[in-house]
Motif scaffolding. Sequence first.
Motif, mmCIF file in Angstrom:
data_model
loop_
_atom_site.group_PDB
_atom_site.id
_atom_site.type_symbol
_atom_site.label_atom_id
_atom_site.label_comp_id
_atom_site.label_asym_id
_atom_site.label_seq_id
_atom_site.Cartn_x
_atom_site.Cartn_y
_atom_site.Cartn_z
ATOM 1 N N HIS A 120 -22.647 3.963 3.873
ATOM 2 C CA HIS A 120 -23.380 5.213 3.455
ATOM 3 C C HIS A 120 -24.769 4.772 2.665
ATOM 4 O O HIS A 120 -25.751 5.370 2.964
ATOM 5 N N GLN B 247 -27.468 7.899 3.004
ATOM 6 C CA GLN B 247 -26.845 9.045 2.864
ATOM 7 C C GLN B 247 -25.994 9.067 1.500
ATOM 8 O O GLN B 247 -24.687 8.802 1.802
ATOM 9 N N PHE C 296 -25.158 11.074 -0.344
ATOM 10 C CA PHE C 296 -24.469 12.042 -0.654
ATOM 11 C C PHE C 296 -22.937 11.850 -0.170
ATOM 12 O O PHE C 296 -21.788 12.426 -0.582
ATOM 13 N N ASN C 297 -23.052 11.292 0.825
ATOM 14 C CA ASN C 297 -21.700 10.553 1.580
ATOM 15 C C ASN C 297 -20.785 10.021 0.583
ATOM 16 O O ASN C 297 -19.778 9.954 0.444
ATOM 17 N N LEU D 64 -19.421 12.852 -1.424
ATOM 18 C CA LEU D 64 -18.598 13.754 -0.734
ATOM 19 C C LEU D 64 -17.449 13.259 0.264
ATOM 20 O O LEU D 64 -16.537 14.091 0.494
ATOM 21 N N LEU D 65 -17.649 12.188 0.282
ATOM 22 C CA LEU D 65 -16.847 11.377 1.541
ATOM 23 C C LEU D 65 -15.950 10.408 1.025
ATOM 24 O O LEU D 65 -14.568 10.443 1.028
ATOM 25 N N LYS E 271 -19.275 18.418 2.384
ATOM 26 C CA LYS E 271 -20.399 17.749 3.147
ATOM 27 C C LYS E 271 -21.124 18.967 3.801
ATOM 28 O O LYS E 271 -22.293 19.035 3.912
ATOM 29 N N TYR F 73 -23.082 20.917 1.660
ATOM 30 C CA TYR F 73 -24.116 20.258 1.000
ATOM 31 C C TYR F 73 -25.330 20.407 1.978
ATOM 32 O O TYR F 73 -26.562 20.524 1.903
ATOM 33 N N LEU F 74 -25.070 20.011 3.314
ATOM 34 C CA LEU F 74 -26.104 20.022 4.391
ATOM 35 C C LEU F 74 -26.516 21.438 4.571
ATOM 36 O O LEU F 74 -27.818 21.204 4.783
ATOM 37 N N GLU G 153 -26.508 15.571 11.162
ATOM 38 C CA GLU G 153 -26.477 15.393 9.788
ATOM 39 C C GLU G 153 -27.834 15.111 9.070
ATOM 40 O O GLU G 153 -27.956 14.841 8.023
ATOM 41 N N GLN H 76 -15.922 17.789 10.268
ATOM 42 C CA GLN H 76 -15.731 17.426 9.317
ATOM 43 C C GLN H 76 -14.043 17.584 8.748
ATOM 44 O O GLN H 76 -13.387 16.892 8.318
#
Lengths: 101, 840
Positions: free
Chosen positions: B559, B564, B566-567, B570-571, B652, B655-656, B694, B720
């Motif tokens: 990530h 990324q 944010f991943n 969020l992930l 995610k 957010y996107l 993405e 997702q």
Amino acid sequence: MPSLLFCGPKMAACGIVISIWGVIMLGMLGIFFSTKSAILIEDVPFTEEDIRNDKNPPGNIYGLYTQVGINCFIAAGIYVAVGAVSLCQVRLNKRQEYMVT
Amino acid sequence: MVFRSEEMCLAQLFLQSGSEYDCISELGELGLVEFRDLNPSVSSFQRRFVSEIKRCEEMERILGYLLREIQKTHIAVPEEDESPLAPPPRQVLEIMEQLQRLEMELSEVARNKEKLQRNLLELTEYTHMLKITRTFIHSRSRYEEFPTMETDSVSGCTGMQRLGAKLGFVSGLIQRVKVEAFERMLWRVCKGYTILSYAEVDENLTDLDTGEISKSVVFLISFWGDQIGQKVQKICDCYHCHLYPHPENDEERADVLDSLRTRIQDLNNVLHRTEEYLRQVLQKASESAFSWVVQVKKMKAIYHILNLCSFDVTNKCLIAEVWCPVSDLANLRGALEEGARKGDATVPSFVNRIPSSDTPPTLLRTNKFTSGFQSIVEAYGVGDYREVSPAPYTIITFPFLFAVMFGDLGHGIVMSFFALWMVLTEKQQKKKRSSNEIWETFFSGRYIILMMGIFSIYTGLIYNDCFSKSLNIFGSAWSVKAMFTNQQWTNKTLQTNSLLTLDPNVTGVFTGPYPFGIDPIWNLAVNRLSFLNSYKMKMSVVIGVIHMSFGVVLSIFNHLHFQQKFNVYLLFLPELLFLLCLFGYLVFMIVYKWLAFGARDSSQAPSILIHFINMFVMQGKDLAPLYPGQTGLQIFLIVIAMLSVPVMLLGKPLYLYWLYRGGKGLRRRRGYERVRRVSEDDTSAAASYEDDDEDEGLDEMPGREALPKEFDFGDVLLYQSIHTIEFCLGCISNTASYLRLWALSLAHAQLSEVLWGMVMRLGLRMTTRVGVVFLVPVFGLFAVLTVSILLVMEGLSAFLHALRLHWVEFQNKFYHGTGLKFLPFDFSLLPSVFEQDGLL
């Protein structure tokens, strides 16, 4: 003298491997039987009478242990002979290969 | 071994017209770059260097013929250690000429030889026929007298006057299998006007047309009348008999036999000389055959690559596009200079790096040790460009997981020795290059097998299992005597009970844990499996959770590298929290129970499984807690785990979506920052990795007023949600899947025990004198069965399951594996047609 070669190169190599393994493993088994290790109790051919009619416990069992131990050593010795024969075969095979090409 | 794959760049090579062959030859020797096809729409017959490739193929055809002839005469082709370089164009004509001359010579000699052999066969047959018909005539001459014979000019066979009718003779050879049919046909057609006598030839003659060795039969037909003669001739033709003129009398026969003998001798001489000459020619050719093969192969490869390049407008310069590792650009320049120097070019060729939006291929450099592990990772999928590679960790985790399933000291030692032998003799084995695929597979994995064997020795020591027997190295911690000294057991207890339990709470019975591994006394215990099962199952779950958490942690690096961030929030964070809150807590409970409960209070130790289930259903108020505060902590963990699911599911996509919509003015600045960062970085890296849904914010290159890419919220949400369900359900199923570590080690231990009990015990239990000799073949059988069943079968099984655990349970936490492998243009990697045919 007729050719002493009776097995091919792969068979002779197998013979050597099994002989070396046999010598080492039977040797160690012989040692462990001679030191009367408890783990090997199942492999000792004792019967009920051996336990009951023992004058001097556990003398009978110990005797059987040493007997099996000696058997293992003898078998290891036989494997030394088998190994030597296999080694000869390997050498003869190599010589024959060398002569043909 | 590297953390992630190498940085690659797209480069343009400008090769000057005169020296392009030498430049590509240099590049082929070094194996630095992968060429791209610049003429994809052109068919292979319209490309520029088609005639040169045709010439190479012609040379390969002649070489194939040459090698087959060499193989027929059993001449060995000597191979050189260094392979020769590709020949320059002027040398090519020489080689072509030599090969063509050789081909002509060889085919001529072969034809002559065949003619001679045919001749020899005829003469031999004639000799046999004469000898055998002599016996016919002489056996008949007891009854009849043959007056003088005269040659009949019409039928061409000798005839004689007898009883007013002409007696004719036809003699020859026919194959043994056809004789009965021949006789019957003669009888039916000629209605008894013929007499057929035949006898078998002792020697086996080779039929030159079919190459078979078959028995032949000499026959002599005597017939009356011309018509019959013609019919007999026709029948003989039909049955493919070889007919030879029958001599009139004995003197003629003796003369013909003599002349035949001399002719056969001469023919044999000539044949012998021909064969020697042929052998000489082939011997001479075989000396350079190897280098010719390599040179032609390299030449053909170079022309193929030249076909991939395009000519620029002035036709003076060849342009090639290559993928090149950034670290090798200097070597590339050096290679081009060397090639230009060799080709005597006036203008040097040069390299120009160009930016590209295509995804470069993945290159991971390996040595002979790591290449095995890299290949088993790649069998699942080649990593994406610049993705974290799981290979360096696989070097340790794969043999370890194998060993957990295989753990036996004796088997580990045998496996290690086998692998050690392969490793120590690897130079000779590489030269031999056997055609047995199974052996090649084992040999190429020799380092893997060595590691697996060494780790198996370690786990064998821990499980204390050596060919199903335990080793008492440190002295068992359990003492049976203590049960007697503490008056727990008496002789009466021994006589009345068949099974007794050692009580560790009695003083002296259990003196502390065994220093390393499982206590050897368990080998004698009847409840051994209950103890070991509990231990192994818990161990499997612990190892599984650690392995999976490690996989999830590795995803951070991906990530962060692909920008990324944010991943990560969020992930990665919800994933890790879900995994650790549930299964990490299970591991904690396992370890806590091991530590907190001892022999004294073991009867009150609660079942972890019940507590774990109760945690989910939020019941079990009446159960005694493991530790104070347990209910509170469990509720807290469940809540966190439950909360992380919607974060994973919706975080995610939302957010996107927010980014796409224009994040309240913050986005413009953010986007700008991102664009700047992207254009500073390696352009191929960031733009190429992600899925198309993405990356909207990043795709805003200089044309900022241009519309951003399509953003399909439904698509992202679907993707997702699939990922979330897969991860959450997968956590449970994958953790359970690691229980195969327990299952396979149990199976291995039991198989090993059964083999010892059913084979070796029979040999050991014999105490008679004969029994000693019986032990020798019994041990041989034990060894063979150990190798075939326990080492090969169980080994392959454990290998497969350890591999599956890596591919599925470990790698699906972070690895994508959808990349392309970097295939450099390297002469040593090109397969040789002749090697595949077994000619070299």
